[in-house]
Design an enzyme around this catalytic site. Sequence first.
Site, mmCIF file in Angstrom:
data_model
loop_
_atom_site.group_PDB
_atom_site.id
_atom_site.type_symbol
_atom_site.label_atom_id
_atom_site.label_comp_id
_atom_site.label_asym_id
_atom_site.label_seq_id
_atom_site.Cartn_x
_atom_site.Cartn_y
_atom_site.Cartn_z
ATOM 1 C CG ASN A 1 -6.551 -1.052 1.297
ATOM 2 O OD1 ASN A 1 -5.733 -0.546 0.529
ATOM 3 N ND2 ASN A 1 -5.982 -1.435 2.616
ATOM 4 C CB CYS B 1 -0.896 0.023 1.174
ATOM 5 S SG CYS B 1 -2.124 -1.381 1.058
ATOM 6 C CG HIS C 1 -3.211 3.112 2.279
ATOM 7 N ND1 HIS C 1 -3.456 2.654 1.072
ATOM 8 C CD2 HIS C 1 -3.190 2.010 3.186
ATOM 9 C CE1 HIS C 1 -4.185 1.484 1.451
ATOM 10 N NE2 HIS C 1 -3.810 0.942 2.499
HETATM 11 N N1 ACO Z 1 -17.916 -8.856 9.189
HETATM 12 C C1 ACO Z 1 -18.337 -9.453 10.543
HETATM 13 N N2 ACO Z 1 -17.366 -9.680 11.368
HETATM 14 C C2 ACO Z 1 -16.140 -9.509 11.248
HETATM 15 C C3 ACO Z 1 -15.687 -9.127 9.839
HETATM 16 C C4 ACO Z 1 -16.723 -8.954 8.682
HETATM 17 N N3 ACO Z 1 -16.378 -8.641 7.773
HETATM 18 N N4 ACO Z 1 -14.385 -9.218 9.767
HETATM 19 C C5 ACO Z 1 -13.901 -9.639 11.081
HETATM 20 N N5 ACO Z 1 -14.968 -9.730 11.661
HETATM 21 C C6 ACO Z 1 -14.885 -10.401 13.068
HETATM 22 C C7 ACO Z 1 -13.565 -10.892 13.576
HETATM 23 O O1 ACO Z 1 -13.889 -12.527 13.317
HETATM 24 C C8 ACO Z 1 -13.964 -10.851 15.021
HETATM 25 O O2 ACO Z 1 -14.787 -11.786 15.643
HETATM 26 P P1 ACO Z 1 -14.316 -12.578 16.991
HETATM 27 O O3 ACO Z 1 -14.290 -11.581 17.874
HETATM 28 O O4 ACO Z 1 -15.482 -13.604 17.075
HETATM 29 O O5 ACO Z 1 -13.009 -13.272 16.780
HETATM 30 C C9 ACO Z 1 -14.386 -9.377 15.133
HETATM 31 O O6 ACO Z 1 -14.951 -9.255 13.943
HETATM 32 C C10 ACO Z 1 -13.376 -8.494 15.565
HETATM 33 O O7 ACO Z 1 -12.086 -8.821 14.712
HETATM 34 P P2 ACO Z 1 -11.214 -7.569 14.785
HETATM 35 O O8 ACO Z 1 -10.101 -7.971 13.714
HETATM 36 O O9 ACO Z 1 -10.565 -7.569 16.223
HETATM 37 O O10 ACO Z 1 -11.786 -6.190 14.333
HETATM 38 P P3 ACO Z 1 -11.274 -4.889 14.184
HETATM 39 O O11 ACO Z 1 -12.140 -3.826 14.764
HETATM 40 O O12 ACO Z 1 -9.539 -4.704 14.511
HETATM 41 O O13 ACO Z 1 -11.369 -4.624 12.572
HETATM 42 C C11 ACO Z 1 -10.036 -4.695 10.460
HETATM 43 C C12 ACO Z 1 -10.708 -5.401 11.447
HETATM 44 C C13 ACO Z 1 -11.192 -3.744 9.857
HETATM 45 C C14 ACO Z 1 -9.443 -5.549 9.592
HETATM 46 C C15 ACO Z 1 -9.062 -3.527 11.324
HETATM 47 O O14 ACO Z 1 -8.211 -4.234 12.138
HETATM 48 C C16 ACO Z 1 -8.064 -2.948 10.078
HETATM 49 O O15 ACO Z 1 -8.794 -2.163 9.357
HETATM 50 N N6 ACO Z 1 -6.933 -3.099 10.192
HETATM 51 C C17 ACO Z 1 -6.039 -2.464 9.246
HETATM 52 C C18 ACO Z 1 -5.941 -2.886 7.717
HETATM 53 C C19 ACO Z 1 -5.018 -2.033 7.035
HETATM 54 O O16 ACO Z 1 -4.799 -0.853 7.667
HETATM 55 N N7 ACO Z 1 -4.666 -2.420 6.003
HETATM 56 C C20 ACO Z 1 -3.670 -1.710 5.276
HETATM 57 C C21 ACO Z 1 -2.604 -2.471 5.001
HETATM 58 S S1 ACO Z 1 -3.034 -3.678 4.177
HETATM 59 C C22 ACO Z 1 -1.634 -3.781 2.993
HETATM 60 O O17 ACO Z 1 -0.794 -3.151 2.726
HETATM 61 C C23 ACO Z 1 -1.990 -4.438 1.782
#
Ligand code: ACO
Length: 348
Positions: A284, A113, A254
């Site tokens: 993204n 990214c 980003h």
């Molecule tokens: N729908 C419903 N539930 C979901 C989904 C979904 N699409 N995705 C995950 N969950 C669930 C998980 O399974 C978890 O369930 P559990 O508690 O029963 O285990 C719960 O939601 C919480 O999951 P977390 O991963 O803790 O959720 P979080 O609030 O952290 O959000 C996310 C996840 C959106 C991925 C976040 O962590 C994020 O945005 N991270 C950064 C991503 C990023 O910046 N990427 C850029 C770099 S990528 C690159 O360079 C290619």
Amino acid sequence: MNARAAVLAGLGGWLPPVRVTNDDLARELDTSDEWITTRTGIRQRFVVPPGLSTSGVAVEAGARALESAGAHRVDLLVLATSTPDHPCPATAPEVAGRLGLGPIPAFDVAAVCTGFVYALATASSMITAGVADSALVIGADTFSTILDPEDRTTRAIFGDGAGAAVLRAGHPAESGALLGFDLGSDGSQADLITVPGGGSEYRSKGLAEPGDAFFAMQGRPVFRNAVTRMSESSQRLVRRLGWPVESVDRLVAHQANIRILSAVGADLGLPDEKVVANLDRVGNTVAASIPLALTDAVATGSVVPGHRVLLCGFGGGLTWGAAALRFPDLSVEPLPYHAAPAELAPAH
Ligand code: ACO
């Protein structure tokens, strides 16, 4: 000060024609529009239909940036991508050929990214060094082709697309001159964002399994790193340029998660209206994310000539980077958000 600078002369972006809404995803995965919207800010994304790959979206964005610059040729093409058409050769020569740019140097840069910022720094440095007088820099990715169809987290976040910029040689005092970069990496956290299979390491160990070719991400530590790395990189760059942070008119960071954008804006002390966001409409888009957000901001009048604009990225590697410019007067085509023909079903 260097007497020669790379100056932004054109900008464009393109989105593939298949639109996938959160409700479309909720019909095939255990997720909901409510979860995706509140946790990420994303409402829809675009994905490539069968037969269209990264070279195709890159050509479309490149053509729009060349048109925006009124240019028919450039001396150099740098393509930022982590989803090349093939592991070998690079995709950039194919893109240069299809754009009719002739036998120019063309190569890929892989920084996930952060790829567009790295590619911009590479092309800018080649222009200031006198290796090229102009360049086309494209960020293009088609992550839909490497996501696990069963993974609700990554399917909710990523979309395909391409954004591009034309640079020309000019003077550092001109509007559009790229004034500085801050780049970095931390390989000790490489496993946070990875496609384990398909490369030389797994093959040499005889480990490659079909699922290892899918993209995998550890969301929480990635989130934390994204906020600190983008904030710190932005702060280092503005300090070096002598820009008070409050003098930044627009932050184009980003587009990974609206909560990451808000946290970076808060760390820098920038109000929400200065933080550009179009991830609600595109998700993204990896290397395409920054040029697509910038194209949208210029086309909609959010970024205007004279603005102090800070670009900043974060991605796998880990990698991060920032770039700064005073914005020039460019004619930019709006992004084709509504290019979703009704007859095309969402990708599976
Ligand atoms: N729908 C419903 N539930 C979901 C989904 C979904 N699409 N995705 C995950 N969950 C669930 C998980 O399974 C978890 O369930 P559990 O508690 O029963 O285990 C719960 O939601 C919480 O999951 P977390 O991963 O803790 O959720 P979080 O609030 O952290 O959000 C996310 C996840 C959106 C991925 C976040 O962590 C994020 O945005 N991270 C950064 C991503 C990023 O910046 N990427 C850029 C770099 S990528 C690159 O360079 C290619």
